[in-house]
Design a protein around this motif. Sequence first.
Motif, short mmCIF file in Angstrom:
data_model
loop_
_atom_site.label_atom_id
_atom_site.label_comp_id
_atom_site.label_asym_id
_atom_site.label_seq_id
_atom_site.Cartn_x
_atom_site.Cartn_y
_atom_site.Cartn_z
N TRP A 124 169.18 -91.32 24.74
CA TRP A 124 170.61 -91.21 24.21
C TRP A 124 171.71 -90.27 24.60
N SER A 147 165.71 -101.46 21.07
CA SER A 147 165.35 -101.46 22.38
C SER A 147 164.14 -102.40 22.72
N THR A 167 168.26 -101.07 26.04
CA THR A 167 168.81 -100.75 24.69
C THR A 167 170.14 -101.48 24.32
N SER A 225 175.24 -102.12 26.38
CA SER A 225 173.79 -102.25 26.66
C SER A 225 173.56 -101.32 27.55
N CYS A 249 173.35 -102.35 21.94
CA CYS A 249 173.79 -101.96 20.68
C CYS A 249 174.78 -102.88 20.00
N CYS A 279 171.19 -100.36 17.04
CA CYS A 279 171.14 -100.19 18.76
C CYS A 279 169.37 -100.74 18.68
#
Length: 438
Positions: free
Chosen positions: A257, A151, A401, A391, A403, A149
């Motif tokens: 997260w 960012s 972010t 995302s 992924c 992931c």
Amino acid sequence: MNRINRPNDAPHTLVRLIAIALVALLAQLTAPNSAVAQVRPGDVITDRNAYKAKELVSPGVYLRITRGMSMQIVPSERIEWPPPYREATEKYSSQVRLSNDHRSLVGYVAGLPFPFIDPNDPTAGTKLMWNDTFRPTSTDDYDARDFSCISEYEGLNRPYVPIDYYEFGHLASYNLVGRTEVEPIPTDPDFLSSGRLLLVGFYPFLAPEEDRGRGFVRYRYADPLKGDDTWGWSPGSRRVRRLGEAFLGSSAGAITWSLDNFQGFAAKNENYNWRLLGEKSMLASIAVAHVPEVTCPTDGGASACPERWESRRMYIVEGRARMDRVPGELFGRHVMYLDAEAQCIMYQDFYNRAGELWKNYITWMAYRDRAVPDARIAIYPFKRVFQVGASIDDLNAGFATMCYLPAQDTTERESWYINMGAVDKNFFTVKALTEAAP
């Protein structure tokens, strides 16, 4: 969840009704729609003609198009359920109902709990979220290996400048109920003694270096009043600690997260009040062209683009947290957009407590019998849907972010091992969590 005895024989009438429902759904998917007529296969949607897709996506997805995410419109593809899942639905769904308080399931064994959704049913939203919980994408177990992931700040034509990079060894899950392909079927006997419905393991973090070894294990219970048990290993203290149910995980810049946000929505259904807002033809990315996913060059890398999007029949479901159950809930409401065939969330808009749009989540799915053409292990006897990109975008901060499953630069290219017995219950223990830490 209260499990009742399953019938000896599947009612033949139910099989016929399911066949009728599938035909009706196909008719809905192929019926003309004035909004969908604004886009056609072959069209490319960008910030310059985003207005064409405004009524075909959620408000959050529309904002992301105006900020650089593009779409390639392709013909719609029918999504078939894995045969064992379809057979389980035909066999067991007639005995499933909601509890008297309309929150939990009674009589569920395997397959889709509610194949027939009446839009006038006040509990339709709750039923759809249980369908998402027991969706056909992975019924027994999965192990998503070596994914990343990244960012970055999003924006129209913003250069791609990664801010945070995370790499993970495993995101794995084991269902004790609803199993259709890997023994024990349909229920792991451990469920009868432990009451555990689902096991999740998310470890070890491989990057960044300061988080290396971090990880989490979570148990979810069928008892609607029993909260999740979650344990986390921290590289700083080098010890395991038990985390509260409202735990939101580690933070990466402006993005938090959360174990509750994986694959669209992963919190406990009973902790929310659900309402079906409607159903309509909308755009979703469910049969992508790229694995690993590509980094969007026109929005700062906040999404996967250009990628294939197609017209899908979608349910729109609103969820509001029960504050007595989730006192730390950050969001005023969640609005989910669920694919009516795949029975999974394709995107979600998050609103703050003032009712303002705050964040958006999008998933990019593949529909194949293998993740990559040269797969050697994760090859399935039928096509299935699996996630290859996701995302989450803070639309106010402009911080996203994205992924990648699998990661773009990993040697583990197959990534997804679904219903293959790739993980067993020993993986979801504190002991295994600590032993995996460097």
